[in-house]
Design an enzyme around this catalytic site. Structure first.
Site, PDB file in Angstrom:
ATOM      1  N   ARG A  96      36.311 -47.061  -0.851  1.00  0.00           N
ATOM      2  CA  ARG A  96      35.034 -46.532  -1.337  1.00  0.00           C
ATOM      3  C   ARG A  96      35.218 -45.779  -2.654  1.00  0.00           C
ATOM      4  O   ARG A  96      34.542 -44.782  -2.914  1.00  0.00           O
ATOM      5  CB  ARG A  96      34.391 -45.640  -0.290  1.00  0.00           C
ATOM      6  CG  ARG A  96      35.261 -44.495   0.146  1.00  0.00           C
ATOM      7  CD  ARG A  96      34.400 -43.499   0.818  1.00  0.00           C
ATOM      8  NE  ARG A  96      35.182 -42.557   1.562  1.00  0.00           N
ATOM      9  CZ  ARG A  96      34.655 -41.553   2.181  1.00  0.00           C
ATOM     10  NH1 ARG A  96      33.364 -41.380   2.167  1.00  0.00           N
ATOM     11  NH2 ARG A  96      35.414 -40.713   2.847  1.00  0.00           N
ATOM     12  N   ASP A 255      48.927 -42.395   3.210  1.00  0.00           N
ATOM     13  CA  ASP A 255      48.014 -42.942   2.201  1.00  0.00           C
ATOM     14  C   ASP A 255      47.237 -41.831   1.496  1.00  0.00           C
ATOM     15  O   ASP A 255      46.509 -42.103   0.541  1.00  0.00           O
ATOM     16  CB  ASP A 255      47.038 -43.949   2.830  1.00  0.00           C
ATOM     17  CG  ASP A 255      46.338 -43.402   4.053  1.00  0.00           C
ATOM     18  OD1 ASP A 255      47.030 -43.094   5.042  1.00  0.00           O
ATOM     19  OD2 ASP A 255      45.108 -43.267   4.024  1.00  0.00           O
TER      20      ASP A 255
HETATM   21  P1  AMP Z   1      40.441 -41.502   4.400  1.00  0.00           P
HETATM   22  O1  AMP Z   1      40.521 -41.153   5.838  1.00  0.00           O
HETATM   23  O2  AMP Z   1      39.208 -40.996   3.695  1.00  0.00           O
HETATM   24  O3  AMP Z   1      41.679 -41.150   3.650  1.00  0.00           O
HETATM   25  O4  AMP Z   1      40.267 -43.090   4.338  1.00  0.00           O
HETATM   26  C1  AMP Z   1      41.155 -43.999   4.932  1.00  0.00           C
HETATM   27  C2  AMP Z   1      40.802 -45.388   4.473  1.00  0.00           C
HETATM   28  O5  AMP Z   1      39.477 -45.714   4.846  1.00  0.00           O
HETATM   29  C3  AMP Z   1      40.868 -45.604   2.967  1.00  0.00           C
HETATM   30  O6  AMP Z   1      41.315 -46.905   2.727  1.00  0.00           O
HETATM   31  C4  AMP Z   1      39.427 -45.435   2.537  1.00  0.00           C
HETATM   32  O7  AMP Z   1      39.145 -46.091   1.328  1.00  0.00           O
HETATM   33  C5  AMP Z   1      38.698 -46.053   3.699  1.00  0.00           C
HETATM   34  N1  AMP Z   1      37.335 -45.528   3.877  1.00  0.00           N
HETATM   35  C6  AMP Z   1      36.971 -44.287   4.303  1.00  0.00           C
HETATM   36  N2  AMP Z   1      35.635 -44.187   4.359  1.00  0.00           N
HETATM   37  C7  AMP Z   1      35.127 -45.370   3.952  1.00  0.00           C
HETATM   38  C8  AMP Z   1      33.808 -45.914   3.787  1.00  0.00           C
HETATM   39  N3  AMP Z   1      32.727 -45.196   4.061  1.00  0.00           N
HETATM   40  N4  AMP Z   1      33.704 -47.170   3.351  1.00  0.00           N
HETATM   41  C9  AMP Z   1      34.775 -47.924   3.085  1.00  0.00           C
HETATM   42  N5  AMP Z   1      36.028 -47.494   3.222  1.00  0.00           N
HETATM   43  C10 AMP Z   1      36.217 -46.235   3.653  1.00  0.00           C
HETATM   44 MG    MG Z   2      42.417 -41.403   2.019  1.00  0.00          MG
END
Ligand code: AMP
Ligand code: MG
Length: 480
Positions: A96, A255
Site C-alpha cells: 500500500r 520486513d
Molecule cells: P505491516 O504490518 O503494515 O508492516 O504490513 C505487512 C504487509 O502487509 C506489507 O507488505 C504491507 O504492504 C501489507 N499491507 C498492510 N496493509 C495493507 C493494505 N491495507 N493493503 C495492502 N497491503 C497492505
Molecule cells: Mg510493514
C-alpha cells in the site's frame, strides 16, 4: 546553497530503477476521492528544498492523492518478504505504498519519496492498498516526533484526507501520506532474494545498498561484511534510543527493519506510560514477542536473519563476529542515553547500578516513565514533591536518591532539560487529535505537531501530564 522550489519545480529521479525488473513493478497510484490537505511538515519539506509558500493545499492534495505526478516521477512497488512474528512469509512487498522517486536534499543526500495509501499494488495480497486517516496521523506524528528527539526515523511530509471509504473494523475514510527516507529497503528485501534462491539478485541488491548508503564499505576487503557490520551497529544504536525513550515499535518483523537503521513502519506503536518492562503495545501480539523489554534481543534476532541472507556473500564466522558487536554497542549507547536523562556526566563504576535501581523503583511504584525524569529534574531544582509523590512509597527510594545526588557533578539539570522531553506522543494524545481530525478539525493535530517538534522547549503544559487512568496502556491492533 540549495534553491527553494515549488512543487511544480521538484525534479524526481528513481535510482531504484537501476535494479532490474524482478525487484519491482511499475504502479500507477489510484486517486483518492475529493482529497484535501490534513497536515504538512515544513521541517520535512525543508529537507528536500520544498518551499512551503509555494506548496498550496490544493497542489499538495493533487500531487499526493494520486491525481498528479511530480516531474520525473515513475512510481513503483518493490517486492520483499520477511519473518513475521518469528515465521517466514515468502512474499510481501509494498502493498500500500509506492516509491514516487528520489530527490536531492538540502543536506546533499538523496531522499526517497513514498506515497502510502495510494491503492492496490501487485503486492497487496488481500489488502485494499489504502491507509486509514487515523493510521497516517499516527505515523506522521510519530515520525516527526522521533526526528525532533534525534532518533533515526523515516520522515513524513504531508497527509492528504479524502472521501474514499475503506473497510476496517468499521467504515473509515482513506488517506495518504508522503514518507521520506534515504532508503526504504528492509531486511526483508534481502530475505526475499535469499529464500527464493536468487543469489545474483541478492548480490545486486547488496551492491546497490553499498553504493548508495555505505559507500565507504566498498573500500573494505569484504564490502558485504563491512555493510553488515554497520547495519548491526546502527540497529543497536537505534534500539538504545528507543529503549531510553520508552518507545515500543510493536511489530518488529524483519520486513519492518530498515537497512539504514531508521525507525520504519509505524503501526500499533506506543510510548511507555507507567514503567512496565513487559508492556505490549500491539494487541495482536498475544505472547509479547515485541514487548518493550524484548525489543533489543528481537532486533538482534532480526540481525541474525539478515546474516543468514548474506551467508552466500560473507563467511559465517565473519557474520557471527560482526553480530557479536550488537550487545556491547547497545549496552554502551543505552547507558549513555540514560545517563544524559539522569544528568550524570563523566563515568563512574556505579552508573549502571544507579540506573537499574532507578528503574526498579519506577517498576515497583508503577511510576510514569517519562514523568519520572522530569520529576527528578524538579527535585534537583528544589521542588521535591512531584518526585516523592511518584517514588517515596518505595523503601529503597531514600538510599537510592542519596547515592544518586552524591554521584552528580556540575549542573545536572541543564543536561537533563536537554534530554527529557516535555511532551511525549502518548497514545491518548494521538487518539484525541484523531477524533477531532475525523470530524474534519485539524487544529489540535497542528497544535500537537508543533509541541512535538519542540519537545524540549514546550513549557510544562497540557502535554506533559502523565496519562490519565482512562488512557493508560492503550494497546492497538494492526488494522490500519
Ligand atoms: P505491516 O504490518 O503494515 O508492516 O504490513 C505487512 C504487509 O502487509 C506489507 O507488505 C504491507 O504492504 C501489507 N499491507 C498492510 N496493509 C495493507 C493494505 N491495507 N493493503 C495492502 N497491503 C497492505
Ligand atoms: Mg510493514
Amino acid at each position: 546553497m540549495m534553491k527553494w522550489a515549488g512543487l511544480d519545480q521538484l525534479q524526481l529521479e528513481n535510482r531504484f530503477r537501476q535494479l532490474p525488473a524482478p525487484f519491482y513493478q511499475s504502479v500507477t497510484p489510484q486517486p483518492l476521492k475529493n482529497p484535501h490537505l490534513v497536515a504538512f511538515s515544513t521541517e520535512a519539506a525543508a529537507l528536500i528544498g520544498l518551499d512551503p509558500c509555494q506548496a498550496s493545499a490544493q497542489q499538495l492534495s493533487e500531487y499526493f492523492s494520486g491525481q498528479r505526478l511530480l516531474n520525473g516521477s515513475d512510481p513503483l512497488a518493490s517486492v520483499y518478504s520477511g519473518h513475521q512474528f518469528g515465521g517466514y512469509t515468502p512474499q510481501l512487498g509494498d502493498g500500500r505504498a509506492v516509491l514516487l522517486g528520489d530527490i536531492a536534499g538540502s543536506d546533499g543526500q538523496r531522499w526517497e519519496l513514498q506515497l502510502k495509501g495510494s491503492g492496490k499494488t501487485p503486492y497487496s495480497r488481500h489488502g485494499d492498498g489504502r491507509a486509514a486517516l487515523r493510521s497516517v496521523i499516527r505515523e506522521y506524528l510519530a515520525s516527526e516526533a522521533l526526528a525532533a528527539l534525534d532518533v533515526p526515523t523515516t520522515r513524513a511530509l504531508c497527509i492528504i484526507g479524502s472521501e474514499t471509504q475503506i473497510y476496517r473494523e468499521s467504515i473509515e475514510f482513506g488517506a495518504s501520506m508522503v514518507r521520506m527516507s534515504p532508503s526504504h529497503i528492509r531486511f526483508g528485501h534481502f530475505e526475499y532474494y535469499y529464500y527464493s534462491r536468487q543469489p545474483e539478485q541478492l548480490k545486486q541488491l547488496a551492491d546497490f545498498v553499498i553504493e548508495h548508503h555505505y559507500p565507504h564499505a566498498a573500500e573494505q576487503a569484504n564490502p558485504y561484511l563491512a555493510m553488515y557490520t554497520e547495519v548491526v551497529e546502527r540497529t543497536a544504536q537505534l534500539l538504545a534510543r528507543w529503549q531510553a525513550l520508552g518507545f515500543c515499535h510493536g511489530v518488529m518483523n524483519t520486513d519492518n527493519m530498515s537497512i539504514i537503521g531508521v525507525t520504519l513502519d509505524y503501526g500499533p506503536f506506543g510510548f511507555l506510560d507507567d514503567y512496565q518492562p513487559d508492556y505490549i503495545c500491539n494487541r495482536s501480539d498475544e505472547r509479547g514477542r515485541y514487548a518493550y523489554q524484548q525489543q533489543p534481543s528481537i532486533a538482534m534476532w532480526n540481525c541474525v536473519c539478515l546474516a543468514q541472507s548474506l551467508s552466500g556473500l560473507v563467511k559465517q564466522a565473519d557474520l557471527e563476529a560482526a553480530l557479536q558487536h550488537f550487545q556491547p554497542i547497545y549496552a554502551i549507547a543505552y547507558t549513555e542515553r540514560m545517563k544524559l536523562r539522569l544528568g550524570m556526566l563523566g563515568k563512574t563504576t556505579q552508573d549502571g547500578d544507579l540506573i537499574s535501581r532507578f528503574l526498579q523503583l519506577l517498576e515497583q511504584q508503577k511510576a510514569d516513565y517519562n514523568e519520572a525524569f522530569i520529576a527528578l529534574e524538579q527535585a534537583l531544582d528544589g521542588e521535591i514533591e512531584p518526585l516523592t509523590t511518584l517514588l517515596a512509597g518505595a523503601a529503597d527510594f531514600t538510599p537510592w536518591f542519596g547515592d544518586y545526588v552524591d554521584r552528580l557533578e556540575g549542573n545536572a539539570t541543564v543536561i537533563m532539560a536537554q534530554h527529557n522531553p516535555r511532551v511525549i506522543l502518548r497514545n491518548y494524545l494521538a487518539q484525541q487529535v484523531i477524533e477531532r481530525a475525523e470530524l474534519g478539525d485539524f487544529t489540535d493535530l497542528a497544535r500537537l505537531y508543533g509541541a512535538l517538534k519542540t519537545p524540549f522547549d514546550a513549557p510544562l503544559s497540557q502535554y506533559n501530564q502523565a496519562t490519565p487512568q482512562w488512557g493508560k496502556n492503550i494497546s492497538l491492533s494492526c488494522s490500519s
